[in-house]
Design a protein around this motif. Sequence first.
Motif, PDB file in Angstrom:
ATOM      1  N   MET A  37       0.572  -1.035   0.021  1.00 26.03           N
ATOM      2  CA  MET A  37      -0.187   0.101  -0.042  1.00 26.03           C
ATOM      3  C   MET A  37       0.776   1.233   0.092  1.00 26.03           C
ATOM      4  SD  MET A  37      -3.308  -0.920   2.559  1.00 26.03           S
ATOM      5  CE  MET A  37      -2.349  -2.227   3.625  1.00 26.03           C
ATOM      6  N   ARG A  38       1.965   1.220   0.609  1.00 26.44           N
ATOM      7  CA  ARG A  38       2.864   2.072   0.716  1.00 26.44           C
ATOM      8  C   ARG A  38       3.287   2.644  -0.623  1.00 26.44           C
ATOM      9  NH1 ARG A  38       6.176   0.585   5.789  1.00 26.44           N
ATOM     10  NH2 ARG A  38       5.559  -1.352   4.845  1.00 26.44           N
ATOM     11  N   ALA A  39       3.736   1.563  -1.658  1.00 27.08           N
ATOM     12  CA  ALA A  39       4.190   1.701  -2.900  1.00 27.08           C
ATOM     13  C   ALA A  39       3.170   2.514  -3.679  1.00 27.08           C
ATOM     14  CB  ALA A  39       4.315   0.505  -3.463  1.00 27.08           C
ATOM     15  N   TYR A  40       1.994   2.589  -3.279  1.00 24.07           N
ATOM     16  CA  TYR A  40       0.991   3.321  -4.216  1.00 24.07           C
ATOM     17  C   TYR A  40       1.137   4.954  -3.639  1.00 24.07           C
ATOM     18  CZ  TYR A  40      -0.355  -0.878  -6.323  1.00 24.07           C
ATOM     19  OH  TYR A  40      -0.624  -1.756  -7.053  1.00 24.07           O
ATOM     20  N   GLY A  41       1.660   5.291  -2.491  1.00 22.95           N
ATOM     21  CA  GLY A  41       1.660   6.425  -1.555  1.00 22.95           C
ATOM     22  C   GLY A  41       0.452   6.662  -0.994  1.00 22.95           C
ATOM     23  N   LEU A  42      -0.164   5.562  -0.315  1.00 20.04           N
ATOM     24  CA  LEU A  42      -1.356   5.680   0.244  1.00 20.04           C
ATOM     25  C   LEU A  42      -1.058   6.158   1.830  1.00 20.04           C
ATOM     26  CD1 LEU A  42      -3.478   2.372  -0.535  1.00 20.04           C
ATOM     27  CD2 LEU A  42      -3.414   4.664  -1.521  1.00 20.04           C
ATOM     28  N   SER A  63      -1.810   6.795   5.657  1.00 17.42           N
ATOM     29  CA  SER A  63      -2.001   5.754   6.808  1.00 17.42           C
ATOM     30  C   SER A  63      -3.372   5.505   6.983  1.00 17.42           C
ATOM     31  CB  SER A  63      -1.499   6.515   8.203  1.00 17.42           C
ATOM     32  OG  SER A  63      -1.939   5.502   9.277  1.00 17.42           O
ATOM     33  N   ARG A  64      -4.253   6.581   6.907  1.00 15.52           N
ATOM     34  CA  ARG A  64      -5.789   6.458   6.879  1.00 15.52           C
ATOM     35  C   ARG A  64      -6.216   5.620   5.674  1.00 15.52           C
ATOM     36  NH1 ARG A  64      -8.850   5.456  11.194  1.00 15.52           N
ATOM     37  NH2 ARG A  64      -9.490   7.200  11.726  1.00 15.52           N
ATOM     38  N   GLU A  65      -5.684   5.902   4.518  1.00 13.33           N
ATOM     39  CA  GLU A  65      -6.284   5.248   3.230  1.00 13.33           C
ATOM     40  C   GLU A  65      -5.461   3.813   3.327  1.00 13.33           C
ATOM     41  OE1 GLU A  65      -5.920   8.943   0.370  1.00 13.33           O
ATOM     42  OE2 GLU A  65      -4.156   7.670   0.518  1.00 13.33           O
ATOM     43  N   GLN A  66      -4.758   3.462   4.058  1.00 14.78           N
ATOM     44  CA  GLN A  66      -4.077   2.076   4.121  1.00 14.78           C
ATOM     45  C   GLN A  66      -5.221   1.430   5.146  1.00 14.78           C
ATOM     46  OE1 GLN A  66       0.046   1.258   5.151  1.00 14.78           O
ATOM     47  NE2 GLN A  66       0.628   3.422   4.083  1.00 14.78           N
ATOM     48  N   ASP A  67      -5.642   2.207   6.213  1.00 14.35           N
ATOM     49  CA  ASP A  67      -6.515   1.491   7.203  1.00 14.35           C
ATOM     50  C   ASP A  67      -7.937   1.280   6.398  1.00 14.35           C
ATOM     51  OD1 ASP A  67      -4.902   1.958   9.391  1.00 14.35           O
ATOM     52  OD2 ASP A  67      -5.926   3.917  10.011  1.00 14.35           O
ATOM     53  N   VAL A  68      -8.177   2.212   5.801  1.00 14.81           N
ATOM     54  CA  VAL A  68      -9.562   1.784   4.857  1.00 14.81           C
ATOM     55  C   VAL A  68      -9.364   0.757   3.819  1.00 14.81           C
ATOM     56  CG1 VAL A  68     -11.219   2.887   3.105  1.00 14.81           C
ATOM     57  CG2 VAL A  68     -10.326   4.260   4.889  1.00 14.81           C
ATOM     58  N   THR A  69      -8.387   0.723   3.068  1.00 15.03           N
ATOM     59  CA  THR A  69      -7.765  -0.481   2.023  1.00 15.03           C
ATOM     60  C   THR A  69      -7.813  -1.547   2.910  1.00 15.03           C
ATOM     61  OG1 THR A  69      -6.295   1.081   0.701  1.00 15.03           O
ATOM     62  CG2 THR A  69      -6.105  -1.172   0.500  1.00 15.03           C
ATOM     63  N   ARG A  99     -15.323  -5.350   3.865  1.00 12.88           N
ATOM     64  CA  ARG A  99     -16.238  -4.661   4.852  1.00 12.88           C
ATOM     65  C   ARG A  99     -17.055  -3.603   3.984  1.00 12.88           C
ATOM     66  NH1 ARG A  99     -13.348  -5.502   9.476  1.00 12.88           N
ATOM     67  NH2 ARG A  99     -13.642  -7.954   9.807  1.00 12.88           N
ATOM     68  N   SER A 100     -18.370  -3.182   4.389  1.00  7.60           N
ATOM     69  CA  SER A 100     -19.020  -2.151   3.883  1.00  7.60           C
ATOM     70  C   SER A 100     -18.860  -0.738   4.249  1.00  7.60           C
ATOM     71  CB  SER A 100     -20.626  -2.408   4.238  1.00  7.60           C
ATOM     72  OG  SER A 100     -20.652  -2.227   5.462  1.00  7.60           O
ATOM     73  N   THR A 101     -19.268   0.214   3.403  1.00  8.61           N
ATOM     74  CA  THR A 101     -19.018   1.641   3.968  1.00  8.61           C
ATOM     75  C   THR A 101     -19.161   1.603   5.403  1.00  8.61           C
ATOM     76  OG1 THR A 101     -18.878   2.284   1.681  1.00  8.61           O
ATOM     77  CG2 THR A 101     -19.304   4.076   3.649  1.00  8.61           C
ATOM     78  N   LYS A 102     -20.401   1.313   5.560  1.00  9.99           N
ATOM     79  CA  LYS A 102     -21.046   1.481   7.041  1.00  9.99           C
ATOM     80  C   LYS A 102     -20.118   0.906   8.046  1.00  9.99           C
ATOM     81  CE  LYS A 102     -25.327   0.971   9.650  1.00  9.99           C
ATOM     82  NZ  LYS A 102     -26.657   0.316   9.530  1.00  9.99           N
ATOM     83  N   SER A 103     -19.792  -0.333   7.753  1.00  8.36           N
ATOM     84  CA  SER A 103     -18.794  -1.150   8.719  1.00  8.36           C
ATOM     85  C   SER A 103     -17.435  -0.533   8.835  1.00  8.36           C
ATOM     86  CB  SER A 103     -18.598  -2.610   8.206  1.00  8.36           C
ATOM     87  OG  SER A 103     -17.969  -3.326   8.964  1.00  8.36           O
ATOM     88  N   ILE A 104     -16.903   0.165   7.881  1.00 13.90           N
ATOM     89  CA  ILE A 104     -15.770   0.654   7.662  1.00 13.90           C
ATOM     90  C   ILE A 104     -15.821   2.085   8.490  1.00 13.90           C
ATOM     91  CG2 ILE A 104     -13.915   1.893   6.572  1.00 13.90           C
ATOM     92  CD1 ILE A 104     -14.415  -0.170   4.298  1.00 13.90           C
ATOM     93  N   SER A 105     -16.983   2.658   8.476  1.00 13.71           N
ATOM     94  CA  SER A 105     -17.224   4.009   9.425  1.00 13.71           C
ATOM     95  C   SER A 105     -17.319   3.737  10.683  1.00 13.71           C
ATOM     96  CB  SER A 105     -18.578   4.500   8.744  1.00 13.71           C
ATOM     97  OG  SER A 105     -19.031   5.515   9.483  1.00 13.71           O
ATOM     98  N   ARG A 106     -18.002   2.653  11.105  1.00 17.32           N
ATOM     99  CA  ARG A 106     -17.979   2.236  12.511  1.00 17.32           C
ATOM    100  C   ARG A 106     -16.726   1.894  13.083  1.00 17.32           C
ATOM    101  NH1 ARG A 106     -22.930  -0.634  11.545  1.00 17.32           N
ATOM    102  NH2 ARG A 106     -21.491  -2.460  11.101  1.00 17.32           N
ATOM    103  N   GLU A 107     -15.782   1.124  12.497  1.00 22.93           N
ATOM    104  CA  GLU A 107     -14.628   0.478  12.670  1.00 22.93           C
ATOM    105  C   GLU A 107     -13.697   1.726  13.052  1.00 22.93           C
ATOM    106  OE1 GLU A 107     -11.744  -2.303  13.817  1.00 22.93           O
ATOM    107  OE2 GLU A 107     -13.642  -2.844  13.438  1.00 22.93           O
ATOM    108  N   LEU A 108     -13.796   2.627  12.143  1.00 16.47           N
ATOM    109  CA  LEU A 108     -12.436   3.630  12.149  1.00 16.47           C
ATOM    110  C   LEU A 108     -13.003   4.978  12.763  1.00 16.47           C
ATOM    111  CD1 LEU A 108     -11.114   2.916   8.562  1.00 16.47           C
ATOM    112  CD2 LEU A 108     -10.084   2.007  10.856  1.00 16.47           C
TER     113      LEU A 108
END
Length: 99
Positions: free
Chosen positions: A1-6, A8-14, A21-30
């Motif tokens: 993920m770092r190779a793409y320049g993501l 830290s938060r984008e890596q978490d979402v990835t 996971r769904s958007t809703k699930s990711i939203s709750r988790e993060l």
Amino acid sequence: MRAYGLTSREQDVTRQVLRGRSTKSISRELSITGGTVQAHVRNIFERTGVRSRHELVAVAFRRHYEPRIRDNERRTRSGLPSRHGPGPADHAVGAGRRP
């Protein structure tokens, strides 16, 4: 993920997307809003050159996991242990046990 320049938060979402996971699930988790998740997903798509979550998963698998699987298949056929786990003999009933 770092190779793409993501970020830290984008890596978490990835990581969450790769787990299906769904958007809703990711939203709750993060602890971020659904809109923020979607903004991160758009940035991830742009940086990785994909257009969908499914494509992101496929690219991650093809580029990063499939080569490991193929290498382990070659190693196993040659009688060598796999690089990321036990070899076939380690799974045999009673393997490594003394009578």
